[in-house]
Design a protein around this motif. Structure first.
Motif, mmCIF file in Angstrom:
data_model
loop_
_atom_site.group_PDB
_atom_site.id
_atom_site.type_symbol
_atom_site.label_atom_id
_atom_site.label_comp_id
_atom_site.label_asym_id
_atom_site.label_seq_id
_atom_site.Cartn_x
_atom_site.Cartn_y
_atom_site.Cartn_z
ATOM 1 N N LYS A 13 0.816 -1.230 0.000
ATOM 2 C CA LYS A 13 0.000 0.000 0.000
ATOM 3 C C LYS A 13 0.842 1.270 0.000
ATOM 4 C CE LYS A 13 -0.626 0.326 4.978
ATOM 5 N NZ LYS A 13 0.498 -0.585 5.274
ATOM 6 N N THR A 31 0.159 7.457 6.997
ATOM 7 C CA THR A 31 -0.375 7.672 8.357
ATOM 8 C C THR A 31 0.242 6.712 9.376
ATOM 9 O OG1 THR A 31 -2.279 6.221 8.006
ATOM 10 C CG2 THR A 31 -2.568 8.558 7.463
ATOM 11 N N LEU A 33 3.221 6.343 9.845
ATOM 12 C CA LEU A 33 4.350 7.061 10.450
ATOM 13 C C LEU A 33 3.916 7.824 11.703
ATOM 14 C CD1 LEU A 33 6.575 8.745 7.708
ATOM 15 C CD2 LEU A 33 7.204 6.949 9.322
ATOM 16 N N ARG A 36 3.866 5.402 14.371
ATOM 17 C CA ARG A 36 5.260 5.057 14.643
ATOM 18 C C ARG A 36 5.947 6.168 15.447
ATOM 19 N NH1 ARG A 36 7.799 0.990 11.362
ATOM 20 N NH2 ARG A 36 6.190 -0.200 10.278
ATOM 21 N N ARG A 90 -5.912 7.360 18.790
ATOM 22 C CA ARG A 90 -6.495 7.579 17.459
ATOM 23 C C ARG A 90 -7.176 8.945 17.407
ATOM 24 N NH1 ARG A 90 -5.481 2.957 14.905
ATOM 25 N NH2 ARG A 90 -6.272 3.891 13.016
ATOM 26 N N ARG A 162 0.245 -8.944 14.012
ATOM 27 C CA ARG A 162 -0.066 -7.539 13.721
ATOM 28 C C ARG A 162 -1.431 -7.448 13.028
ATOM 29 N NH1 ARG A 162 3.075 -3.097 11.483
ATOM 30 N NH2 ARG A 162 5.003 -4.271 11.402
ATOM 31 N N ARG A 169 -9.169 -4.838 16.843
ATOM 32 C CA ARG A 169 -9.359 -3.760 17.810
ATOM 33 C C ARG A 169 -10.756 -3.158 17.609
ATOM 34 N NH1 ARG A 169 -5.011 -0.447 14.611
ATOM 35 N NH2 ARG A 169 -6.339 0.444 13.023
#
Ligand code: CDP
Length: 212
Positions: A13, A31, A33, A36, A90, A162, A169
Protein backbone atom coordinates in the motif's frame (compact mmCIF):
# COMPACT_ATOMS: atom_id res chain seq x y z
CA UNK A 1 -9.12 14.45 -5.53
CA UNK A 2 -8.70 12.43 -2.32
CA UNK A 3 -7.31 8.90 -2.71
CA UNK A 4 -7.52 6.53 0.28
CA UNK A 5 -5.21 3.51 0.28
CA UNK A 6 -5.66 0.95 3.06
CA UNK A 7 -4.28 -2.50 3.72
CA UNK A 8 -2.13 -4.66 5.99
CA UNK A 9 1.64 -4.61 6.56
CA UNK A 10 3.79 -5.30 3.48
CA UNK A 11 0.76 -5.47 1.16
CA UNK A 12 2.34 -2.81 -1.06
CA UNK A 13 0.00 0.00 0.00
CA UNK A 14 2.82 2.46 0.78
CA UNK A 15 4.54 1.94 -2.58
CA UNK A 16 1.24 2.23 -4.42
CA UNK A 17 0.22 5.36 -2.49
CA UNK A 18 3.58 7.05 -3.20
CA UNK A 19 3.36 6.17 -6.90
CA UNK A 20 -0.23 7.48 -7.16
CA UNK A 21 0.78 10.72 -5.43
CA UNK A 22 3.60 11.19 -7.90
CA UNK A 23 1.46 10.30 -10.91
CA UNK A 24 -1.32 12.73 -9.99
CA UNK A 25 0.95 15.41 -8.45
CA UNK A 26 -0.73 15.13 -5.04
CA UNK A 27 0.79 15.38 -1.54
CA UNK A 28 1.09 12.04 0.28
CA UNK A 29 0.77 11.09 3.95
CA UNK A 30 1.87 7.71 5.27
CA UNK A 31 -0.37 7.67 8.36
CA UNK A 32 1.47 4.68 9.81
CA UNK A 33 4.35 7.06 10.45
CA UNK A 34 2.18 9.03 12.92
CA UNK A 35 1.59 5.89 15.02
CA UNK A 36 5.26 5.06 14.64
CA UNK A 37 6.16 8.54 15.93
CA UNK A 38 4.00 7.94 19.02
CA UNK A 39 5.62 4.52 19.47
CA UNK A 40 9.15 5.90 19.17
CA UNK A 41 8.39 8.58 21.76
CA UNK A 42 6.96 5.93 24.13
CA UNK A 43 10.12 3.82 23.69
CA UNK A 44 12.50 6.76 24.07
CA UNK A 45 10.80 8.01 27.22
CA UNK A 46 10.54 4.50 28.65
CA UNK A 47 6.74 4.65 28.86
CA UNK A 48 4.36 1.65 28.77
CA UNK A 49 2.75 1.30 25.28
CA UNK A 50 -0.12 -0.78 26.66
CA UNK A 51 -1.15 2.04 29.05
CA UNK A 52 -3.43 4.41 27.18
CA UNK A 53 -2.43 7.45 29.26
CA UNK A 54 1.28 6.83 28.55
CA UNK A 55 0.62 6.51 24.81
CA UNK A 56 -1.59 9.62 24.73
CA UNK A 57 1.14 11.66 26.43
CA UNK A 58 3.38 10.79 23.44
CA UNK A 59 1.01 12.21 20.80
CA UNK A 60 2.26 15.81 20.84
CA UNK A 61 5.36 15.16 18.72
CA UNK A 62 6.75 17.68 16.21
CA UNK A 63 6.59 17.01 12.45
CA UNK A 64 10.37 16.71 12.06
CA UNK A 65 10.26 13.45 14.05
CA UNK A 66 8.53 11.83 11.04
CA UNK A 67 11.85 11.99 9.16
CA UNK A 68 13.69 9.91 11.76
CA UNK A 69 14.78 6.63 10.05
CA UNK A 70 14.39 4.75 13.35
CA UNK A 71 10.60 5.08 12.93
CA UNK A 72 10.73 2.64 10.01
CA UNK A 73 12.30 -0.19 12.02
CA UNK A 74 10.44 -3.33 13.03
CA UNK A 75 11.00 -2.58 16.71
CA UNK A 76 9.03 0.67 16.39
CA UNK A 77 6.44 -0.93 14.05
CA UNK A 78 5.47 -3.52 16.65
CA UNK A 79 4.95 -0.90 19.35
CA UNK A 80 3.02 1.26 16.82
CA UNK A 81 0.50 -1.54 16.45
CA UNK A 82 0.03 -1.57 20.25
CA UNK A 83 -0.36 2.20 20.75
CA UNK A 84 -2.66 2.49 17.71
CA UNK A 85 -5.29 0.29 19.40
CA UNK A 86 -5.98 2.97 22.06
CA UNK A 87 -9.08 5.02 21.14
CA UNK A 88 -7.61 8.20 22.70
CA UNK A 89 -4.43 7.88 20.64
CA UNK A 90 -6.50 7.58 17.46
CA UNK A 91 -8.58 10.58 18.54
CA UNK A 92 -5.43 12.63 19.18
CA UNK A 93 -4.15 11.96 15.65
CA UNK A 94 -7.51 12.35 13.88
CA UNK A 95 -7.55 16.07 13.06
CA UNK A 96 -4.02 16.07 11.71
CA UNK A 97 -4.99 13.38 9.19
CA UNK A 98 -8.38 14.89 8.29
CA UNK A 99 -6.75 18.26 7.70
CA UNK A 100 -4.18 16.68 5.42
CA UNK A 101 -6.91 14.89 3.44
CA UNK A 102 -8.98 18.02 3.03
CA UNK A 103 -6.25 20.35 1.79
CA UNK A 104 -7.09 22.22 -1.44
CA UNK A 105 -6.43 20.03 -4.48
CA UNK A 106 -6.63 16.82 -2.51
CA UNK A 107 -4.15 14.23 -1.27
CA UNK A 108 -3.22 10.58 -1.10
CA UNK A 109 -3.23 8.95 2.34
CA UNK A 110 -2.34 5.39 3.20
CA UNK A 111 -3.05 3.43 6.35
CA UNK A 112 -5.64 1.11 7.88
CA UNK A 113 -8.73 3.32 8.35
CA UNK A 114 -8.44 6.02 5.68
CA UNK A 115 -11.45 4.94 3.61
CA UNK A 116 -13.56 4.16 6.67
CA UNK A 117 -12.74 6.86 9.26
CA UNK A 118 -10.31 9.54 8.07
CA UNK A 119 -11.73 10.21 4.59
CA UNK A 120 -15.00 8.28 4.17
CA UNK A 121 -15.83 10.77 1.39
CA UNK A 122 -12.61 10.00 -0.59
CA UNK A 123 -13.03 10.08 -4.38
CA UNK A 124 -11.22 6.78 -4.76
CA UNK A 125 -10.65 4.04 -2.17
CA UNK A 126 -8.27 1.15 -2.61
CA UNK A 127 -7.83 -1.80 -0.30
CA UNK A 128 -4.50 -3.45 -1.03
CA UNK A 129 -3.90 -7.01 0.10
CA UNK A 130 -1.58 -9.99 -0.41
CA UNK A 131 -1.34 -13.38 1.26
CA UNK A 132 0.37 -13.44 4.70
CA UNK A 133 3.17 -15.67 3.33
CA UNK A 134 3.94 -13.36 0.42
CA UNK A 135 3.90 -10.32 2.71
CA UNK A 136 6.23 -12.14 5.11
CA UNK A 137 8.63 -12.97 2.24
CA UNK A 138 8.68 -9.30 1.16
CA UNK A 139 9.28 -8.07 4.71
CA UNK A 140 11.95 -10.74 5.30
CA UNK A 141 13.84 -9.64 2.18
CA UNK A 142 13.56 -6.00 3.18
CA UNK A 143 14.89 -6.78 6.68
CA UNK A 144 17.79 -8.79 5.23
CA UNK A 145 18.69 -5.87 2.96
CA UNK A 146 18.84 -3.68 6.05
CA UNK A 147 21.13 -6.18 7.77
CA UNK A 148 18.49 -7.58 10.15
CA UNK A 149 18.89 -11.36 10.37
CA UNK A 150 15.71 -13.14 11.35
CA UNK A 151 13.81 -16.23 10.18
CA UNK A 152 10.93 -16.19 7.71
CA UNK A 153 8.80 -18.05 10.30
CA UNK A 154 9.32 -15.31 12.84
CA UNK A 155 8.45 -12.57 10.31
CA UNK A 156 5.31 -14.50 9.32
CA UNK A 157 4.28 -14.87 12.96
CA UNK A 158 4.81 -11.12 13.50
CA UNK A 159 2.72 -10.30 10.42
CA UNK A 160 -0.09 -12.56 11.61
CA UNK A 161 -0.15 -11.11 15.11
CA UNK A 162 -0.07 -7.54 13.72
CA UNK A 163 -2.98 -8.37 11.35
CA UNK A 164 -4.89 -9.86 14.25
CA UNK A 165 -4.35 -6.80 16.50
CA UNK A 166 -5.15 -4.33 13.70
CA UNK A 167 -8.34 -6.05 12.59
CA UNK A 168 -9.71 -7.08 15.99
CA UNK A 169 -9.36 -3.76 17.81
CA UNK A 170 -12.70 -2.10 18.59
CA UNK A 171 -11.70 1.41 17.50
CA UNK A 172 -11.25 1.90 13.73
CA UNK A 173 -10.20 -1.67 12.94
CA UNK A 174 -8.52 -2.42 9.63
CA UNK A 175 -11.28 -3.29 7.18
CA UNK A 176 -12.16 -2.81 3.57
CA UNK A 177 -14.68 0.02 3.06
CA UNK A 178 -17.75 -1.28 1.19
CA UNK A 179 -17.01 1.10 -1.70
CA UNK A 180 -13.26 0.33 -1.87
CA UNK A 181 -11.72 -1.46 -4.86
CA UNK A 182 -9.76 -4.54 -3.86
CA UNK A 183 -6.23 -4.82 -5.26
CA UNK A 184 -4.50 -8.13 -4.59
CA UNK A 185 -0.76 -7.68 -5.17
CA UNK A 186 0.20 -11.29 -4.27
CA UNK A 187 1.29 -12.13 -7.81
CA UNK A 188 1.95 -8.67 -9.21
CA UNK A 189 5.26 -6.88 -9.70
CA UNK A 190 5.49 -3.36 -8.23
CA UNK A 191 5.03 -1.88 -11.71
CA UNK A 192 2.01 -4.04 -12.49
CA UNK A 193 0.42 -3.22 -9.13
CA UNK A 194 0.92 0.53 -9.69
CA UNK A 195 -0.53 0.30 -13.22
CA UNK A 196 -3.54 -1.56 -11.83
CA UNK A 197 -4.00 1.12 -9.15
CA UNK A 198 -3.85 3.92 -11.74
CA UNK A 199 -6.42 2.05 -13.88
CA UNK A 200 -8.75 1.83 -10.86
CA UNK A 201 -8.40 5.57 -10.15
CA UNK A 202 -9.07 6.36 -13.81
CA UNK A 203 -12.15 4.17 -13.97
CA UNK A 204 -13.57 5.54 -10.70
CA UNK A 205 -13.03 9.15 -11.67
CA UNK A 206 -14.40 8.54 -15.18
CA UNK A 207 -17.58 7.04 -13.70
CA UNK A 208 -17.89 10.02 -11.37
CA UNK A 209 -17.58 12.42 -14.33
CA UNK A 210 -20.20 10.65 -16.45
CA UNK A 211 -23.52 12.53 -16.35
CA UNK A 212 -26.42 10.43 -15.04
O1 CDP B 1 3.17 -1.32 6.87
P1 CDP B 1 3.42 -1.57 8.32
O2 CDP B 1 2.28 -2.26 8.99
O3 CDP B 1 4.72 -2.22 8.60
O4 CDP B 1 3.53 -0.21 9.06
P2 CDP B 1 2.66 1.08 9.12
O5 CDP B 1 1.68 1.18 7.98
O6 CDP B 1 3.66 2.14 9.28
O7 CDP B 1 1.76 0.94 10.44
C1 CDP B 1 2.30 0.65 11.70
C2 CDP B 1 1.14 0.35 12.65
O8 CDP B 1 0.37 1.54 12.85
C3 CDP B 1 0.14 -0.68 12.12
O9 CDP B 1 0.42 -2.00 12.55
C4 CDP B 1 -1.18 -0.22 12.69
O10 CDP B 1 -1.43 -0.82 13.93
C5 CDP B 1 -1.01 1.24 12.92
N1 CDP B 1 -1.79 2.06 11.97
C6 CDP B 1 -3.12 2.30 12.24
O11 CDP B 1 -3.65 1.78 13.21
N2 CDP B 1 -3.85 3.11 11.45
C7 CDP B 1 -3.31 3.69 10.36
N3 CDP B 1 -4.06 4.51 9.62
C8 CDP B 1 -1.95 3.43 10.04
C9 CDP B 1 -1.21 2.60 10.86
Amino acid sequence: MIIAVDGPAASGKGTIARALAQHYGLPHLDTGLLYRAVASTVLREDLDPSREADAVSACGFEDYLLDDPWLRTDEVGKVASVVSAHPLVRAALLNRQKKFARQPGGAVLDGRDIGTVIAPDADVKLFVKATPMIRAQRRHLELRKNGVLTSLDKVLADIRSRDERDSKRTEAPMLQAPDAALLDTSFLSIDAAVQRAIAIVESKTRTADTPA
